[in-house]
Scaffold this active site. Structure first.
Site, PDB file in Angstrom:
ATOM      1  N   ASP A 236      -0.638  10.912   6.061  1.00 26.35           N
ATOM      2  CA  ASP A 236       0.223   9.879   6.420  1.00 26.35           C
ATOM      3  C   ASP A 236       1.603  10.345   6.380  1.00 26.35           C
ATOM      4  OD1 ASP A 236       1.058  10.376   3.941  1.00 26.35           O
ATOM      5  OD2 ASP A 236       0.533   8.250   3.074  1.00 26.35           O
TER       6      ASP A 236
ATOM      7  N   PHE B 234     -10.092  -2.040   8.433  1.00 27.98           N
ATOM      8  CA  PHE B 234      -9.714  -1.480   7.190  1.00 27.98           C
ATOM      9  C   PHE B 234      -9.325  -2.465   5.963  1.00 27.98           C
ATOM     10  CE2 PHE B 234      -8.516   2.755   9.563  1.00 27.98           C
ATOM     11  CZ  PHE B 234      -9.848   2.665  10.048  1.00 27.98           C
TER      12      PHE B 234
ATOM     13  N   GLU C 121       8.598   8.570  -6.369  1.00 28.67           N
ATOM     14  CA  GLU C 121       8.476   9.777  -5.379  1.00 28.67           C
ATOM     15  C   GLU C 121       9.811  10.308  -4.897  1.00 28.67           C
ATOM     16  OE1 GLU C 121       6.338   7.810  -2.380  1.00 28.67           O
ATOM     17  OE2 GLU C 121       7.615   6.011  -2.009  1.00 28.67           O
TER      18      GLU C 121
ATOM     19  N   PHE D 101       3.226  12.625  -5.412  1.00 23.28           N
ATOM     20  CA  PHE D 101       3.365  13.959  -5.187  1.00 23.28           C
ATOM     21  C   PHE D 101       3.944  14.436  -4.019  1.00 23.28           C
ATOM     22  CE2 PHE D 101       1.519  18.284  -4.433  1.00 23.28           C
ATOM     23  CZ  PHE D 101       2.657  18.900  -4.923  1.00 23.28           C
TER      24      PHE D 101
ATOM     25  N   ASP E 296       5.095  12.711  -1.081  1.00 22.07           N
ATOM     26  CA  ASP E 296       6.686  12.503  -0.661  1.00 22.07           C
ATOM     27  C   ASP E 296       7.633  13.169  -1.693  1.00 22.07           C
ATOM     28  OD1 ASP E 296       7.756  10.887   1.291  1.00 22.07           O
ATOM     29  OD2 ASP E 296       6.277   9.156   0.750  1.00 22.07           O
TER      30      ASP E 296
ATOM     31  N   SER F 102       1.288   4.487   6.062  1.00 19.91           N
ATOM     32  CA  SER F 102       0.048   4.619   6.627  1.00 19.91           C
ATOM     33  C   SER F 102       0.110   3.880   7.833  1.00 19.91           C
ATOM     34  CB  SER F 102      -0.985   4.144   5.514  1.00 19.91           C
ATOM     35  OG  SER F 102      -0.905   2.716   5.450  1.00 19.91           O
TER      36      SER F 102
ATOM     37  N   ARG G 267     -17.056  -9.910  10.115  1.00 15.92           N
ATOM     38  CA  ARG G 267     -16.834  -9.275   8.737  1.00 15.92           C
ATOM     39  C   ARG G 267     -15.660 -10.461   7.952  1.00 15.92           C
ATOM     40  NH1 ARG G 267     -16.476  -3.479   8.327  1.00 15.92           N
ATOM     41  NH2 ARG G 267     -18.957  -3.730   8.134  1.00 15.92           N
TER      42      ARG G 267
ATOM     43  N   ARG H 157       2.616  -3.269  -0.025  1.00 16.05           N
ATOM     44  CA  ARG H 157       3.929  -2.179  -0.071  1.00 16.05           C
ATOM     45  C   ARG H 157       4.814  -2.365   1.253  1.00 16.05           C
ATOM     46  NH1 ARG H 157       3.204   4.414  -0.343  1.00 16.05           N
ATOM     47  NH2 ARG H 157       2.161   4.033   1.498  1.00 16.05           N
TER      48      ARG H 157
END
Length: 748
Positions: free
Chosen positions: A653, A149, A453, A479, A481, A298, A335, A362
């Site tokens: 999440d 990911f 948040e 929005f 959280d 996440s 990849r 984060r």
């Protein structure tokens, strides 16, 4: 539950989590006066520190000093949260329902919840990359524990518009254009027509349509579009930037609009190019301009092994060496990170464009601790650990000699979530300065993205911004959280409106407006991002194309998308809306008076919902909670597409979990539903979730042995203990249950 009892329960949840479990079997090494998990110590000492030229003994001693110096202040800030919450609880119990606006605001100022707005001033951030400062475009958020990911997201800087349109409901499955296992030429033609209409809208020709063009080439240093026997030029002559191939027969043409690049790829031998009279095989859009590599909402990172995996992936992204073996059908390939893209500029010189998304990382917030490192038998605060380790792992990403470096301005970008007010933001600023000193980085190398948040940050946003005026890289509304905190903060005021009705509650739009207004007034345009939240409906890209453009019209120069495909489609919005012009118009219009509306508590005007409505709310939220929690606790998946009760895939999440658990905890607290009804709904919805996961060989059914299902018990706790959980956060319960599951099943 009385206010003081809620506060004590909140502290108990946290303190129990800080003390290491006696059953902990982690192999540890003592360095810097800390007991560090060997897997983490070895990774940093053997793989990272030699690469970045940092002495190991100095690093670990300095690490320990920061932990010992800053832990007491971290504790004080969390205690202040509890103190304010207790005062709020008492106020609401004495003044149930919607508070009187003037008295309520005066009370919030009296207890220090609301602080004075700082004097007029703008941020002073320097050395910000253009992707943040002067480019408006989509932003991805991706779990760092999943290398595939992470690579897909980092490589999503450029995306195929044709693939994004063909593979989603952006092109309706109707009138013979249905998707299927084989290529559908009717659908293909609709994709091509959509692409031509898009070019006409954002890069129009002077006197012709792109739909009529028979050939594209380069003449006199300009793009030539041949229609019949005539040559037509772009209306915006500066939009053409370069090409690859030959002047007469280019293989690609590079264009620009609103600061974003568009590449026309031409190959008459390609299956798609064969069907196009110009040989155009694809339109490549600059898509995910920035990406947040996420250690927070996440991911499910509960111990040293999880954290080390994330740190390693982040380090290898910064060195440019992250790879992943990917299997597709009967073939396997490696990849890796994309190279930069090279063109011949219109002046004949080589033109190189960044091939990868600019990366933020984060960190976690100030609340949680993690057993990866102990001091005197207690887990250290995970936010302090993240700040130090994600920074040292990011140093290769600012090395000038690194061909795949992240920042060309020498900055490291860290998103700091879940901060409550300016005192906590000031703590982050101090922490970052300590990390810079430890690693001999110039002051303000670490840039910060402040998530707006939490309610106390929203109502004091200007003060929060100015606490990090020299290192601010973005503010962003969250929005989901923010709704969770809205519910928990005013838990004692009364029963809240239904979850779906939060979207139209007065506080919500005022909160969004205030974020943009504060950002503009504090000088973010041209220096930092003003961002907006996620589109969660991963399969509904047609609806996203229709609705998400509204975030740009409100003044956001970035907004979150759930996938690389979503980034490419959302990128089309930034070609249609000049966000910086919108921000100029908002600046000229003046700041809106939003505080009163933000403080409008969303207590339901009445609670006479029908039994059917209550059951619907219960079932929707219980299903959502179970569908997410079962993967988090038992598979370690922190972010995934979870089918809702109507089998519509939603990107879930911890933020979505926080809302669902808090709304039910609130309704339970005020007698709208009973504990028996909650348990009954959970048990029925567990059967639904089990059926939705029937195709997963690694899935463990929750029904009918609910007491033995760790995931089911976690979901139950999240609701029944929702009033006790600090600020309504789900992490304490999730972490404890995930560790329990790993211990039961011998998972490392």
């Amino acid at each position: 539950m009385p206010a003081h009892t809620r506060s004590l329960a909140s502290k108990e949840l946290c303190m129990n989590h800080q003390q290491i479990d006696a059953a902990d079997k982690t192999e540890r090494v003592t360095v810097g006066g800390m007991q560090v998990a060997k897997v983490l110590r070895d990774f940093l000492t053997e793989s990272v520190l030699p690469r970045v030229g940092v002495d190991a003994e100095r690093f670990w001693n300095g690490f320990g000093d920061i932990v010992r110096d800053m832990t007491p202040r971290n504790r004080e800030l969390l205690a202040r949260r509890d103190e304010l919450q207790a005062q709020l609880d008492e106020y609401y119990r004495e003044n149930p329902g919607k508070p009187d606006p003037e008295k309520y605001e005066a009370f919030l100022r009296e207890i220090g919840y609301l602080v004075d707005e700082p004097a007029p001033a703008e941020i002073r951030t320097q050395n910000i990359d253009s992707e943040i400062a002067t480019t408006a475009g989509p932003q991805l958020v991706v779990p760092i524990l999943n290398a595939r990911f992470a690579l897909n997201a980092a490589n999503a800087r450029w995306g195929s518009l044709y693939d994004a349109l063909y593979g989603t409901n952006a092109i309706p499955d109707e009138d013979g254009a249905e998707r299927g296992a084989e290529y559908n030429p009717v659908r293909g033609q609709k994709v091509i027509q959509w692409g031509r209409d898009f070019l006409d809208a954002v890069l129009p020709l002077d006197g012709a349509s792109h739909a009529d063009v028979e050939k594209y080439n380069i003449t006199d240093g300009k793009l030539a579009a041949h229609v019949n026997d005539g040559i037509y030029r772009l209306k915006d002559r500066d939009a053409y930037l370069g090409f690859t191939g030959y002047f007469e027969d280019p293989t690609s043409i590079l264009l620009q609009n609103n600061g974003l690049h568009i590449e026309l790829q031409i190959d008459p031998t390609h299956p798609i190019g064969k069907e196009d009279k110009t040989g155009l095989k694809d339109i490549i859009l600059e898509s995910a301009i920035t990406t947040i590599m996420d250690f927070e909402d996440s991911v499910a990172a509960v111990d040293a092994e999880d954290k080390t995996l994330g740190y390693r992936n982040w380090f290898l992204l910064n060195t440019g060496e992250l790879t992943e073996e990917v299997a597709k059908g009967d073939r396997t390939f490696t990849r890796k990170l994309n190279d930069d893209r090279v063109f011949i500029g219109k002046n004949g010189a080589e033109l190189t464009l960044h091939g990868r998304s600019l990366l933020f990382v984060r960190n976690v917030g100030h609340l949680m601790t993690n057993p990866a490192i102990l001091v005197d038998g207690e887990e250290i605060y995970e936010g302090i650990m993240d700040a130090i380790i994600t920074t040292v792992c990011a140093i290769p990403g600012i090395a000038p000699q690194n061909k795949k470096k992240n920042s060309r301005k020498g900055s490291i970008y860290i998103v700091k979530p879940k901060q409550h007010g300016p005192e906590e933001v000031a703590f982050t600023n101090e922490l970052f300065a300590r990390v810079e000193d430890l690693l001999d980085l110039p002051r303000h190398t670490l840039k910060v993205g402040v998530m707006d948040e939490e309610r106390r940050t929203s109502v004091n946003l200007d003060a929060c911004i100015m606490e990090v005026a020299d290192r601010l890289a973005f503010i962003n509304t969250g929005f989901l959280d923010r709704t969770g905190d809205e519910i928990h903060t005013s838990m004692e005021a009364g029963a809240m409106v239904r979850k779906a009705d939060m979207q139209t509650a007065p506080w919500k739009q005022a909160y969004e407006d205030n974020n943009v207004d504060a950002g503009i007034q504090r000088g973010l345009p041209g220096k930092a991002q003003i961002g907006k939240g996620m589109w969660a409906m991963t399969e509904l890209m047609g609806e996203m194309l229709e609705k998400k453009i509204g975030q740009l019209r409100e003044g956001a120069n970035t907004a979150w998308v759930p996938s690389p495909t979503g980034a490419t489609l959302h990128a089309t919005h930034y070609h249609r809306v000049d966000v910086f012009k919108v921000q100029d118009e908002l600046r000229a219009a003046g700041r809106r008076d939003s505080l009163g509306k933000i403080l409008d508590v969303p207590v339901a005007p009445d609670t006479n919902w029908t039994d059917a409505e209550k059951r619907e709310e219960l079932d929707n939220n219980c299903q959502s909670i179970l569908g997410y929690v079962v993967r988090w606790v038992e598979q370690g998946v922190g972010c995934s597409k979870v089918p809702d009760i109507h089998d519509i895939d939603l990107m879930e999440d911890r933020a979505t979990l926080r809302i669902s658990s808090q709304i039910l905890a609130n309704w339970l607290r005020h007698g709208v539903v009973t504990e028996e009804q909650v348990i009954e709904s959970l048990e029925r919805m567990a059967v639904v979730v089990d059926e939705q996961n029937a195709g997963d060989p690694n899935y463990l059914n929750m029904a009918p042995n609910f007491t033995e299902s760790v995931a089911f018990q976690a979901a139950r706790d999240l609701i029944l203990k929702g009033t006790e959980s600090p600020a309504g956060y789900t992490e304490p319960i999730l972490h404890a249950r995930r560790r329990e599951f790993k211990e039961l099943h011998g998972i490392k």
